[in-house]
Motif scaffolding. Structure first.
Motif, PDB file in Angstrom:
ATOM      1  N   PHE A  52      -4.904  -0.913  -7.548  1.00  0.00           N
ATOM      2  CA  PHE A  52      -5.912   0.144  -7.473  1.00  0.00           C
ATOM      3  C   PHE A  52      -5.241   1.474  -7.163  1.00  0.00           C
ATOM      4  CE2 PHE A  52      -5.564  -0.739  -2.981  1.00  0.00           C
ATOM      5  CZ  PHE A  52      -5.771   0.485  -2.389  1.00  0.00           C
ATOM      6  N   PHE A  53      -5.877   2.545  -7.600  1.00  0.00           N
ATOM      7  CA  PHE A  53      -5.397   3.901  -7.356  1.00  0.00           C
ATOM      8  C   PHE A  53      -6.618   4.784  -7.203  1.00  0.00           C
ATOM      9  CE2 PHE A  53      -4.430   8.164  -8.901  1.00  0.00           C
ATOM     10  CZ  PHE A  53      -3.317   8.485  -8.142  1.00  0.00           C
ATOM     11  N   SER A  54      -6.657   5.589  -6.160  1.00  0.00           N
ATOM     12  CA  SER A  54      -7.771   6.491  -5.917  1.00  0.00           C
ATOM     13  C   SER A  54      -7.226   7.840  -5.471  1.00  0.00           C
ATOM     14  CB  SER A  54      -8.675   5.911  -4.826  1.00  0.00           C
ATOM     15  OG  SER A  54      -9.772   6.757  -4.596  1.00  0.00           O
ATOM     16  N   TYR A  55      -7.649   8.891  -6.181  1.00  0.00           N
ATOM     17  CA  TYR A  55      -7.247  10.254  -5.830  1.00  0.00           C
ATOM     18  C   TYR A  55      -8.464  11.136  -6.027  1.00  0.00           C
ATOM     19  CZ  TYR A  55      -4.960  14.789  -5.939  1.00  0.00           C
ATOM     20  OH  TYR A  55      -4.607  16.095  -5.681  1.00  0.00           O
ATOM     21  N   GLY A  56      -9.016  11.638  -4.923  1.00  0.00           N
ATOM     22  CA  GLY A  56     -10.237  12.428  -5.013  1.00  0.00           C
ATOM     23  C   GLY A  56     -11.348  11.603  -5.637  1.00  0.00           C
ATOM     24  N   ALA A  57     -11.939  12.118  -6.733  1.00  0.00           N
ATOM     25  CA  ALA A  57     -13.013  11.402  -7.427  1.00  0.00           C
ATOM     26  C   ALA A  57     -12.491  10.458  -8.508  1.00  0.00           C
ATOM     27  CB  ALA A  57     -13.977  12.408  -8.050  1.00  0.00           C
ATOM     28  N   ALA A  92      -4.984   6.948  -2.295  1.00  0.00           N
ATOM     29  CA  ALA A  92      -4.862   5.552  -1.867  1.00  0.00           C
ATOM     30  C   ALA A  92      -4.436   4.729  -3.072  1.00  0.00           C
ATOM     31  CB  ALA A  92      -6.185   5.038  -1.328  1.00  0.00           C
ATOM     32  N   SER A  93      -3.518   3.807  -2.853  1.00  0.00           N
ATOM     33  CA  SER A  93      -3.054   2.961  -3.936  1.00  0.00           C
ATOM     34  C   SER A  93      -2.494   1.676  -3.350  1.00  0.00           C
ATOM     35  CB  SER A  93      -1.974   3.678  -4.752  1.00  0.00           C
ATOM     36  OG  SER A  93      -1.593   2.897  -5.863  1.00  0.00           O
ATOM     37  N   GLY A  94      -2.598   0.603  -4.121  1.00  0.00           N
ATOM     38  CA  GLY A  94      -2.055  -0.654  -3.652  1.00  0.00           C
ATOM     39  C   GLY A  94      -1.878  -1.658  -4.767  1.00  0.00           C
ATOM     40  N   PHE A  95      -0.976  -2.599  -4.517  1.00  0.00           N
ATOM     41  CA  PHE A  95      -0.716  -3.720  -5.410  1.00  0.00           C
ATOM     42  C   PHE A  95      -0.853  -5.007  -4.620  1.00  0.00           C
ATOM     43  CE2 PHE A  95       1.538  -0.472  -7.744  1.00  0.00           C
ATOM     44  CZ  PHE A  95       1.336  -0.830  -9.066  1.00  0.00           C
ATOM     45  N   LYS A  96      -1.391  -6.027  -5.255  1.00  0.00           N
ATOM     46  CA  LYS A  96      -1.405  -7.365  -4.672  1.00  0.00           C
ATOM     47  C   LYS A  96      -0.689  -8.273  -5.665  1.00  0.00           C
ATOM     48  CE  LYS A  96      -4.233 -11.122  -3.005  1.00  0.00           C
ATOM     49  NZ  LYS A  96      -5.544 -11.754  -3.072  1.00  0.00           N
ATOM     50  N   LEU A  97       0.452  -8.816  -5.244  1.00  0.00           N
ATOM     51  CA  LEU A  97       1.213  -9.738  -6.074  1.00  0.00           C
ATOM     52  C   LEU A  97       0.881 -11.155  -5.620  1.00  0.00           C
ATOM     53  CD1 LEU A  97       4.684  -7.946  -6.094  1.00  0.00           C
ATOM     54  CD2 LEU A  97       2.816  -7.721  -7.740  1.00  0.00           C
ATOM     55  N   TYR A 157       0.829  -1.207   0.000  1.00  0.00           N
ATOM     56  CA  TYR A 157       0.000   0.000   0.000  1.00  0.00           C
ATOM     57  C   TYR A 157       0.857   1.248   0.000  1.00  0.00           C
ATOM     58  CZ  TYR A 157      -3.966  -2.951   1.278  1.00  0.00           C
ATOM     59  OH  TYR A 157      -4.945  -3.897   1.288  1.00  0.00           O
ATOM     60  N   LEU A 158       0.354   2.286  -0.626  1.00  0.00           N
ATOM     61  CA  LEU A 158       0.957   3.613  -0.577  1.00  0.00           C
ATOM     62  C   LEU A 158       0.639   4.226   0.787  1.00  0.00           C
ATOM     63  CD1 LEU A 158       2.275   6.027  -2.161  1.00  0.00           C
ATOM     64  CD2 LEU A 158      -0.055   6.695  -2.758  1.00  0.00           C
ATOM     65  N   HIS A 159       1.629   4.850   1.410  1.00  0.00           N
ATOM     66  CA  HIS A 159       1.433   5.464   2.724  1.00  0.00           C
ATOM     67  C   HIS A 159       1.834   6.938   2.682  1.00  0.00           C
ATOM     68  CE1 HIS A 159       0.702   1.753   4.957  1.00  0.00           C
ATOM     69  NE2 HIS A 159       1.601   1.201   4.163  1.00  0.00           N
ATOM     70  N   SER A 160       1.214   7.730   3.542  1.00  0.00           N
ATOM     71  CA  SER A 160       1.590   9.122   3.813  1.00  0.00           C
ATOM     72  C   SER A 160       1.433  10.061   2.629  1.00  0.00           C
ATOM     73  CB  SER A 160       3.040   9.186   4.329  1.00  0.00           C
ATOM     74  OG  SER A 160       3.185   8.401   5.482  1.00  0.00           O
ATOM     75  N   VAL A 161       0.458   9.803   1.765  1.00  0.00           N
ATOM     76  CA  VAL A 161       0.132  10.735   0.684  1.00  0.00           C
ATOM     77  C   VAL A 161      -1.321  11.146   0.895  1.00  0.00           C
ATOM     78  CG1 VAL A 161      -0.043  11.085  -1.806  1.00  0.00           C
ATOM     79  CG2 VAL A 161       1.760   9.610  -0.880  1.00  0.00           C
ATOM     80  N   LYS A 162      -1.550  12.419   1.199  1.00  0.00           N
ATOM     81  CA  LYS A 162      -2.888  12.899   1.526  1.00  0.00           C
ATOM     82  C   LYS A 162      -3.863  12.680   0.377  1.00  0.00           C
ATOM     83  CE  LYS A 162      -1.587  16.412   4.834  1.00  0.00           C
ATOM     84  NZ  LYS A 162      -1.696  17.821   5.214  1.00  0.00           N
ATOM     85  N   GLU A 163      -5.075  12.251   0.758  1.00  0.00           N
ATOM     86  CA  GLU A 163      -6.197  12.070  -0.162  1.00  0.00           C
ATOM     87  C   GLU A 163      -5.902  11.120  -1.318  1.00  0.00           C
ATOM     88  OE1 GLU A 163      -7.829  15.814  -1.333  1.00  0.00           O
ATOM     89  OE2 GLU A 163      -7.626  16.646   0.672  1.00  0.00           O
TER      90      GLU A 163
END
Length: 84
Positions: free
Chosen positions: A36-41, A22-27, A14-20
């Motif tokens: 997945f990647f989410s930034y605002g809308a 969210a992102s992650g990888f599952k290997l 998971y991505l940490h410490s970046v405001k607003e």
């Protein structure tokens, strides 16, 4: 790719410490991944195959379809913003 190398890197990241944001990888052990990647809308996700070569992880997915929203017109008047 040795099974010992694979065992060390499979998992969820998971991505940490970046405001607003969210992102992650599952290997996965079978060589597939989810992302997945989410930034605002804005939300994006993907999946594909991963490989390990010379201590580098390579991700391969299908090409992006390119079908996104397009801004055709915008207008700022008074206190409101109209986006079409």
């Amino acid at each position: 790719m040795s099974s010992r190398s694979i065992e060390k890197i499979i998992g969820v990241y998971y991505l940490h410490s970046v405001k607003e944001t969210a992102s992650g990888f599952k290997l996965n052990p079978d060589g597939t991944f989810q992302f997945f990647f989410s930034y605002g809308a804005l939300d994006r996700y993907g999946l594909g195959q991963w490989t390990l070569n010379d201590d580098m992880i390579y991700l391969q997915s299908r090409p992006w379809s390119g079908k996104d929203f397009a801004l055709i017109n915008s207008d700022i008047s008074g206190r409101g913003i109209t986006v079409k």
